[in-house]
Design an enzyme around this catalytic site. Structure first.
Site, PDB file in Angstrom:
ATOM      1  N   CYS A  51       0.860  -1.229   0.004  1.00 25.54           N
ATOM      2  CA  CYS A  51      -0.027  -0.076   0.045  1.00 25.54           C
ATOM      3  C   CYS A  51       0.933   1.478  -0.224  1.00 25.54           C
ATOM      4  O   CYS A  51       0.287   2.306  -0.288  1.00 25.54           O
ATOM      5  CB  CYS A  51      -0.934  -0.125   1.209  1.00 25.54           C
ATOM      6  SG  CYS A  51      -0.190   0.167   2.743  1.00 25.54           S
ATOM      7  N   ASN A  52       2.114   1.385   0.249  1.00 21.57           N
ATOM      8  CA  ASN A  52       2.747   2.409   0.539  1.00 21.57           C
ATOM      9  C   ASN A  52       4.259   2.189  -0.130  1.00 21.57           C
ATOM     10  O   ASN A  52       5.288   3.000  -0.081  1.00 21.57           O
ATOM     11  CB  ASN A  52       3.144   2.936   2.157  1.00 21.57           C
ATOM     12  CG  ASN A  52       3.637   1.936   2.705  1.00 21.57           C
ATOM     13  OD1 ASN A  52       4.778   0.944   2.411  1.00 21.57           O
ATOM     14  ND2 ASN A  52       3.117   2.053   3.949  1.00 21.57           N
ATOM     15  N   ARG A  53       4.546   1.099  -1.194  1.00 26.15           N
ATOM     16  CA  ARG A  53       5.769   1.287  -1.854  1.00 26.15           C
ATOM     17  C   ARG A  53       5.531   0.394  -3.217  1.00 26.15           C
ATOM     18  O   ARG A  53       4.530  -0.567  -3.180  1.00 26.15           O
ATOM     19  CB  ARG A  53       6.740   0.658  -1.095  1.00 26.15           C
ATOM     20  CG  ARG A  53       6.578  -0.629  -0.413  1.00 26.15           C
ATOM     21  CD  ARG A  53       7.795  -1.244   0.484  1.00 26.15           C
ATOM     22  NE  ARG A  53       7.817  -0.227   1.781  1.00 26.15           N
ATOM     23  CZ  ARG A  53       8.522   0.790   1.732  1.00 26.15           C
ATOM     24  NH1 ARG A  53       9.621   1.072   0.716  1.00 26.15           N
ATOM     25  NH2 ARG A  53       8.644   1.640   2.747  1.00 26.15           N
ATOM     26  N   GLU A 122       3.074  -6.238   9.447  1.00 26.13           N
ATOM     27  CA  GLU A 122       2.622  -6.973   8.271  1.00 26.13           C
ATOM     28  C   GLU A 122       3.444  -6.868   7.269  1.00 26.13           C
ATOM     29  O   GLU A 122       3.489  -7.779   6.184  1.00 26.13           O
ATOM     30  CB  GLU A 122       1.405  -6.023   7.870  1.00 26.13           C
ATOM     31  CG  GLU A 122       0.120  -6.048   8.681  1.00 26.13           C
ATOM     32  CD  GLU A 122       0.143  -5.255  10.013  1.00 26.13           C
ATOM     33  OE1 GLU A 122       1.092  -4.729  10.343  1.00 26.13           O
ATOM     34  OE2 GLU A 122      -1.012  -5.095  10.502  1.00 26.13           O
ATOM     35  N   GLN A 126       4.176  -9.475   3.780  1.00 24.77           N
ATOM     36  CA  GLN A 126       4.182  -9.018   2.279  1.00 24.77           C
ATOM     37  C   GLN A 126       5.702  -9.276   1.617  1.00 24.77           C
ATOM     38  O   GLN A 126       5.559  -9.542   0.499  1.00 24.77           O
ATOM     39  CB  GLN A 126       4.055  -7.450   2.288  1.00 24.77           C
ATOM     40  CG  GLN A 126       2.477  -7.123   2.511  1.00 24.77           C
ATOM     41  CD  GLN A 126       2.390  -5.876   2.989  1.00 24.77           C
ATOM     42  OE1 GLN A 126       3.295  -5.014   3.527  1.00 24.77           O
ATOM     43  NE2 GLN A 126       1.156  -5.249   3.057  1.00 24.77           N
ATOM     44  N   GLY A 195     -13.609  -8.345   2.223  1.00 28.78           N
ATOM     45  CA  GLY A 195     -12.057  -8.728   2.003  1.00 28.78           C
ATOM     46  C   GLY A 195     -11.809 -10.160   2.804  1.00 28.78           C
ATOM     47  O   GLY A 195     -12.434 -10.189   3.952  1.00 28.78           O
ATOM     48  N   GLY A 197      -8.495 -11.436   2.397  1.00 29.87           N
ATOM     49  CA  GLY A 197      -7.052 -11.637   2.360  1.00 29.87           C
ATOM     50  C   GLY A 197      -6.173 -11.531   3.589  1.00 29.87           C
ATOM     51  O   GLY A 197      -6.926 -11.290   4.821  1.00 29.87           O
ATOM     52  N   TYR A 199      -4.608  -8.948   5.019  1.00 28.07           N
ATOM     53  CA  TYR A 199      -5.175  -7.645   5.574  1.00 28.07           C
ATOM     54  C   TYR A 199      -6.571  -7.916   6.465  1.00 28.07           C
ATOM     55  O   TYR A 199      -6.854  -7.131   7.636  1.00 28.07           O
ATOM     56  CB  TYR A 199      -5.333  -6.364   4.555  1.00 28.07           C
ATOM     57  CG  TYR A 199      -4.605  -5.318   5.022  1.00 28.07           C
ATOM     58  CD1 TYR A 199      -3.017  -5.286   4.875  1.00 28.07           C
ATOM     59  CD2 TYR A 199      -4.753  -4.028   5.595  1.00 28.07           C
ATOM     60  CE1 TYR A 199      -2.130  -4.384   5.116  1.00 28.07           C
ATOM     61  CE2 TYR A 199      -3.924  -3.083   6.295  1.00 28.07           C
ATOM     62  CZ  TYR A 199      -2.537  -3.346   5.745  1.00 28.07           C
ATOM     63  OH  TYR A 199      -1.725  -2.143   6.146  1.00 28.07           O
TER      64      TYR A 199
END
Length: 420
Positions: A51-53, A122, A126, A195, A197, A199
């Site tokens: 989400c941020n990279r 988390e 990932q 969702g 998954g 998360y």
């Protein structure tokens, strides 16, 4: 210039909006295969998109600077094509790291040091999933396998030897803390989880830690029943009805990209009570216009990122020390392996020379075995200084000066037209 075979091309939330990162990640799944097929110099590719990279790790069989530049530009072109963005924009967004800077960066990422919420756990999962996807695509080299294994080991060390994990907060935790201000006590909160998954699992665990027991799950992909059965929650078959009754909506499916939003303003028009909506999906599940409705409080990733508390002090310093030491050790091992390959090549060439000299010197009455031993001793003695030099160069190359991480970053260089 020393041999450089590891590269990292990275763009993060610090440089780009989350919307642009979302677009970059749209082509992430195809990047590994496309890059491996298009760039002959690549031995391996692993893409990490969160989400941020957005980051691409490369094992390149090319110590020549122009070849490295060409490989980087080729990756930028492929990412641009996959995300439907301009190549120049993508190239300007990606920052290039080489050699030891690659391992230091990945180890810091895996340890949560580069996350919006410093210390969040988390990201470790990932990183593992990124490697697994590259394995499935058969684009992983032995060097990248070792790099990502070392990243996982370093992450475990950071969380076992420091208090960073306790100090850091995940975006899920930050979002739930923000939501709590607008909600009744957690035992009375009705939650709709969208969702199934990783998360979603992390969100459910965080909700239960707070005492939340009234949770139903909805999945646009049809996996809600399986998730509900394995996690002990209810299934939401009617999304519209659940949206009408939920106090808190946690959306983290990320399947809406390219097909509209899963949740829009029209689904809240008949509500007579307030609702808090957490959109934790990189590919937004919730139309931003929902946040303009009366009685609706919407937090998306960008808003949560602005609410993440800073984590400073001893834990971060200790973690960065562990990362720096691990990166240096990995680089020494990597360059040592390079020296081993050089030495193997020298020994192979020496064996060919020995065979030629024995054949030239052998006569009808020669003791071939004794002659071969004599020639081997002489050739190996002459070879010894070259072996010593190869090892010395590897050790010297491994002595990387300690500098600020930002000093490792380089912009991408557009290759000369003659190289394209």
């Amino acid at each position: 210039m020393g041999i450089v075979s590891l590269l990292c091309l990275a763009a993060t939330y610090r440089d780009l909006s989350l919307d642009v990162l979302d677009q970059l990640s749209a082509g992430a799944r195809s990047t590994n295969v496309a890059a491996h097929a298009a760039c002959p110099a690549l031995r391996g590719v692993v893409t990490l998109a969160t989400c941020n990279r957005f980051e691409v790790y490369l094992d390149v069989d090319a110590p020549d600077p122009s070849t490295m530049d060409d490989a980087c530009w080729q990756i930028a072109r492929l990412v641009a094509a996959g995300s439907r963005l301009d190549t120049r924009l993508v190239a300007d967004a990606l920052r290039r790291r080489e050699g030891e800077a690659v391992s230091r960066h990945l180890f810091a990422v895996a340890a949560g040091l580069e996350s919006m919420a410093v210390g969040e756990r988390e990201i470790g999962g990932q990183v593992k999933r990124a490697l697994a996807e590259a394995r499935d695509a058969r684009t992983v080299s032995g060097m990248l396998e070792r790099l990502f294994a070392a990243a996982a080991h370093t992450s475990k060390r950071v969380f076992s030897e420091t208090t960073l994990g306790a100090a850091g907060r995940s975006l899920v935790a930050v979002g739930l803390d923000a939501a709590a201000v607008h909600l009744p006590r957690w035992g009375d909160v009705r939650v709709l989880l969208i969702g199934t998954g990783a998360y979603a699992g992390a969100s459910l665990a965080a909700l239960r830690e707070r005492g939340c027991v009234r949770v139903s799950v909805h999945s646009a992909s049809g996996r809600a029943r399986e998730f509900a059965a394995s996690h002990g929650v209810d299934v939401s078959a009617d999304l519209a009805a659940e949206l009408e009754s939920a106090d808190l909506v946690v959306a983290c499916s990320g399947v809406a990209s390219g097909a509209g939003y899963l949740v829009g303003p029209a689904q809240f028009t008949t509500r007579d009570a307030g609702v808090v909506v957490l959109d934790l999906a990189l590919h937004r599940d919730v139309d931003p216009a929902v946040g303009d409705l009366p009685g609706v409080v919407l937090y998306d990733l960008a808003e949560l990122g602005r609410n993440v508390p800073a984590v400073v002090g001893t834990a971060v310093a200790q973690a960065r020390g562990i990362v720096a030491d691990a990166a240096r050790a990995f680089e020494e091992d990597r360059l040592g392996r390079t020296a081993d390959e050089t030495i193997k090549a020298l020994l192979a060439a020496a064996d060919v020379r020995i065979d030629h000299e024995v054949a030239r010197l052998s006569g009808p009455d020669a003791d071939v075995a004794a002659l071969r031993r004599s020639v081997r001793r002489r050739v190996r003695a002459e070879l010894y200084p070259q072996i010593v030099q190869a090892r010395a160069e590897a050790v010297a190359a491994a002595r990387v000066p300690v500098v600020a991480p930002a000093a490792y970053e380089q912009p991408l260089v557009e290759p000369h037209p003659s190289h394209t």
